[in-house]
Design a protein around this motif. Structure first.
Motif, PDB file in Angstrom:
ATOM      1  N   GLY A  36       0.938  -1.300   0.066  1.00 45.53           N
ATOM      2  CA  GLY A  36      -0.267   0.140  -0.220  1.00 45.53           C
ATOM      3  C   GLY A  36       0.537   1.499   0.328  1.00 45.53           C
ATOM      4  N   VAL A  37       1.925   1.442  -0.610  1.00 45.80           N
ATOM      5  CA  VAL A  37       3.171   2.110  -0.168  1.00 45.80           C
ATOM      6  C   VAL A  37       2.755   3.485  -1.827  1.00 45.80           C
ATOM      7  N   THR A  38       2.564   3.953  -2.287  1.00 42.60           N
ATOM      8  CA  THR A  38       1.796   5.321  -3.169  1.00 42.60           C
ATOM      9  C   THR A  38       3.762   5.774  -3.272  1.00 42.60           C
ATOM     10  N   HIS A  39       4.291   5.223  -5.015  1.00 42.46           N
ATOM     11  CA  HIS A  39       4.991   5.514  -5.104  1.00 42.46           C
ATOM     12  C   HIS A  39       5.110   5.214  -6.912  1.00 42.46           C
ATOM     13  N   THR A  40       5.944   5.581  -7.737  1.00 45.51           N
ATOM     14  CA  THR A  40       6.296   5.922  -8.628  1.00 45.51           C
ATOM     15  C   THR A  40       7.676   5.297  -9.357  1.00 45.51           C
ATOM     16  N   ALA A  41       7.716   3.936 -10.632  1.00 47.72           N
ATOM     17  CA  ALA A  41       8.838   3.696 -10.903  1.00 47.72           C
ATOM     18  C   ALA A  41       9.372   4.609 -11.934  1.00 47.72           C
ATOM     19  N   VAL A  42      10.958   4.773 -12.040  1.00 50.18           N
ATOM     20  CA  VAL A  42      11.727   5.743 -13.094  1.00 50.18           C
ATOM     21  C   VAL A  42      12.503   4.467 -13.730  1.00 50.18           C
ATOM     22  N   ASN A  43      12.393   4.370 -14.802  1.00 54.94           N
ATOM     23  CA  ASN A  43      13.797   3.253 -15.138  1.00 54.94           C
ATOM     24  C   ASN A  43      14.988   4.847 -15.674  1.00 54.94           C
ATOM     25  N   CYS A  44      16.172   4.103 -14.448  1.00 60.04           N
ATOM     26  CA  CYS A  44      17.354   6.086 -14.772  1.00 60.04           C
ATOM     27  C   CYS A  44      18.832   5.070 -14.481  1.00 60.04           C
ATOM     28  N   ASP A  45      18.999   5.257 -15.877  1.00 57.94           N
ATOM     29  CA  ASP A  45      20.824   4.800 -15.283  1.00 57.94           C
ATOM     30  C   ASP A  45      21.863   6.281 -15.265  1.00 57.94           C
ATOM     31  N   VAL A  46      22.453   5.698 -13.821  1.00 58.65           N
ATOM     32  CA  VAL A  46      22.684   6.954 -13.256  1.00 58.65           C
ATOM     33  C   VAL A  46      23.822   7.555 -13.731  1.00 58.65           C
ATOM     34  N   THR A  47      24.718   7.071 -14.391  1.00 62.39           N
ATOM     35  CA  THR A  47      25.765   7.129 -14.884  1.00 62.39           C
ATOM     36  C   THR A  47      25.344   7.925 -16.139  1.00 62.39           C
ATOM     37  N   ASP A  48      24.357   8.426 -16.563  1.00 61.78           N
ATOM     38  CA  ASP A  48      24.138   9.480 -17.260  1.00 61.78           C
ATOM     39  C   ASP A  48      23.298  10.706 -17.362  1.00 61.78           C
ATOM     40  N   ARG A  49      24.179  11.545 -16.849  1.00 62.00           N
ATOM     41  CA  ARG A  49      23.450  12.792 -15.880  1.00 62.00           C
ATOM     42  C   ARG A  49      21.894  13.471 -16.587  1.00 62.00           C
ATOM     43  N   ARG A  50      21.602  13.437 -17.724  1.00 60.93           N
ATOM     44  CA  ARG A  50      20.230  13.836 -18.554  1.00 60.93           C
ATOM     45  C   ARG A  50      18.902  12.862 -18.155  1.00 60.93           C
ATOM     46  N   ALA A  51      19.525  11.843 -17.632  1.00 63.20           N
ATOM     47  CA  ALA A  51      18.665  10.649 -16.783  1.00 63.20           C
ATOM     48  C   ALA A  51      18.115  11.008 -16.186  1.00 63.20           C
ATOM     49  N   VAL A  52      19.205  11.317 -15.483  1.00 65.35           N
ATOM     50  CA  VAL A  52      18.823  11.736 -13.473  1.00 65.35           C
ATOM     51  C   VAL A  52      18.597  12.774 -13.257  1.00 65.35           C
ATOM     52  N   GLU A  53      18.520  14.370 -14.069  1.00 65.63           N
ATOM     53  CA  GLU A  53      17.756  15.125 -13.455  1.00 65.63           C
ATOM     54  C   GLU A  53      16.174  15.121 -14.485  1.00 65.63           C
ATOM     55  N   GLN A  54      16.137  14.155 -15.395  1.00 65.13           N
ATOM     56  CA  GLN A  54      14.570  13.833 -15.914  1.00 65.13           C
ATOM     57  C   GLN A  54      13.535  12.870 -14.370  1.00 65.13           C
ATOM     58  N   LEU A  55      14.918  12.425 -14.225  1.00 64.29           N
ATOM     59  CA  LEU A  55      14.479  11.497 -12.682  1.00 64.29           C
ATOM     60  C   LEU A  55      14.245  12.908 -11.584  1.00 64.29           C
ATOM     61  N   PHE A  56      15.024  13.124 -11.389  1.00 68.51           N
ATOM     62  CA  PHE A  56      14.495  14.102 -10.262  1.00 68.51           C
ATOM     63  C   PHE A  56      13.294  15.624 -11.332  1.00 68.51           C
ATOM     64  N   GLU A  57      13.302  15.826 -11.507  1.00 67.50           N
ATOM     65  CA  GLU A  57      11.655  16.405 -12.265  1.00 67.50           C
ATOM     66  C   GLU A  57      10.545  15.364 -12.020  1.00 67.50           C
ATOM     67  N   THR A  58      10.845  14.207 -12.600  1.00 68.91           N
ATOM     68  CA  THR A  58       9.685  13.110 -11.867  1.00 68.91           C
ATOM     69  C   THR A  58       9.340  13.688 -10.333  1.00 68.91           C
ATOM     70  N   ALA A  59      10.288  13.601  -9.272  1.00 64.57           N
ATOM     71  CA  ALA A  59      10.069  13.267  -8.038  1.00 64.57           C
ATOM     72  C   ALA A  59       9.645  14.939  -7.796  1.00 64.57           C
ATOM     73  N   THR A  60      10.329  15.718  -8.484  1.00 65.98           N
ATOM     74  CA  THR A  60       9.839  17.290  -7.792  1.00 65.98           C
ATOM     75  C   THR A  60       8.422  17.890  -8.385  1.00 65.98           C
ATOM     76  N   GLY A  61       7.678  16.982  -9.436  1.00 63.09           N
ATOM     77  CA  GLY A  61       6.476  17.400  -9.740  1.00 63.09           C
ATOM     78  C   GLY A  61       5.582  16.571  -8.698  1.00 63.09           C
ATOM     79  N   LEU A  62       5.735  15.183  -7.868  1.00 63.41           N
ATOM     80  CA  LEU A  62       4.896  14.833  -6.717  1.00 63.41           C
ATOM     81  C   LEU A  62       5.034  15.605  -5.832  1.00 63.41           C
ATOM     82  N   GLY A  63       6.244  16.775  -5.431  1.00 62.29           N
ATOM     83  CA  GLY A  63       6.197  17.240  -4.204  1.00 62.29           C
ATOM     84  C   GLY A  63       8.038  17.009  -4.129  1.00 62.29           C
ATOM     85  N   THR A  64       7.919  18.279  -3.166  1.00 61.47           N
ATOM     86  CA  THR A  64       8.769  18.441  -2.543  1.00 61.47           C
ATOM     87  C   THR A  64      10.198  17.211  -1.873  1.00 61.47           C
ATOM     88  N   VAL A  65      11.553  16.828  -2.612  1.00 56.90           N
ATOM     89  CA  VAL A  65      12.037  16.141  -1.980  1.00 56.90           C
ATOM     90  C   VAL A  65      12.246  15.756  -0.872  1.00 56.90           C
TER      91      VAL A  65
END
Length: 266
Positions: A36-65
């Motif tokens: 029952g945990v509210t979650h969002t799953a994102v496929n992300c390769d941490v060696t790719d800076r742009r992918a990491v930026e997109q990951l955080f864009e998704t996270a901040t779109g859900l609320g405060t990190v």
């Protein structure tokens, strides 16, 4: 360890899961859904800076990190020295730098290092070259590969792993003042041998033998690590930053004391 931490953090936070293996990401998402945990799953390769930026864009779109538990990493049995350094060291850099640039005041990041980072002699750790990662990644990788070249070919993945985790410890300490200027905390935790898929892979490579030499002679559990990670990221640890916590069942302490006694008796 990441999934175990998501279960703890998910008790009172929305969770964003990240992995670059879709089948593992799907399995983790299913496990959280069952709880029952509210979650969002994102496929992300941490060696790719742009992918990491997109990951955080998704996270901040859900609320405060509120926090980041950076548990992505690979072990010596999973690839060559270059792959290990890129994933463990530059992956940590990418996640940390995007976190520092985007997280709101009061947030914390916990980076997963390793007891291996406590075992290398200081003289073979190229700490003076670590800041290159923030300035010139190509020069940083060249310096790390040069440091790994002191070992025989068959031992370079193991040395690369230890060096990459030394970098994680260094980054989590050296950048603390900069992070604090934005009201952010950064710490690292160094687990010992933990009963995970990756941990058992290294058992076959011989690392599991160290468990029998620990003050607590057993494998650690993901849940034990998760509770520590979650605490370090929580407001309860608001004064904790710029340091590493060794959570290895006493392996390093036992090894150091045995070495001291052996030297005294020789």
């Amino acid at each position: 360890m990441g999934l175990a931490t998501a279960k703890v953090a998910g008790r009172d936070h929305t969770v964003v899961l990240c992995d670059n293996r879709q089948e593992r990401l799907d399995a983790a998402a299913a496990a959280l859904k069952d709880l029952g945990v509210t979650h969002t799953a994102v496929n992300c390769d941490v060696t790719d800076r742009r992918a990491v930026e997109q990951l955080f864009e998704t996270a901040t779109g859900l609320g405060t990190v509120a926090s980041v538990i950076h548990a992505a990493g690979v072990s010596p049995s999973m690839g060559g020295a270059d792959y290990i350094i890129r994933t463990n060291a530059l992956g940590t850099l990418n996640v940390g730098e995007v976190f520092c640039a985007t997280a709101a005041e009061g947030a914390a990041i916990v980076n997963v290092a390793s007891m291996a980072a406590h075992m290398l002699p200081d003289e073979i750790v190229p700490t003076a070259e670590f800041p290159l990662a923030l300035q010139d990644e190509t020069a940083f990788m060249a310096a790390m590969m040069s440091a790994c070249s002191v070992a025989p070919e068959e031992a370079r993945s193991g040395l690369a792993y230890a060096l990459s985790k030394c970098f994680v410890r260094w980054y989590s300490s050296a950048q603390a003042e900069r992070f604090n200027s934005r009201g952010l905390r950064i710490v690292s935790v160094s687990p010992g041998s933990v009963d995970t898929e990756m941990g058992r892979l290294e058992e076959q490579a011989g690392a599991g033998a160290m468990v029998t030499d620990a003050a607590v002679p057993r494998w650690g559990t993901p849940e034990e690590m998760a509770e520590l990670f979650a605490f370090c990221a929580s407001d309860k640890a608001g004064y904790l930053t710029g340091t590493d916590i060794l959570n290895d069942g006493g392996v390093v302490a036992s090894m150091r004391e045995r070495a001291r006694v052996a030297a005294q008796n020789s």
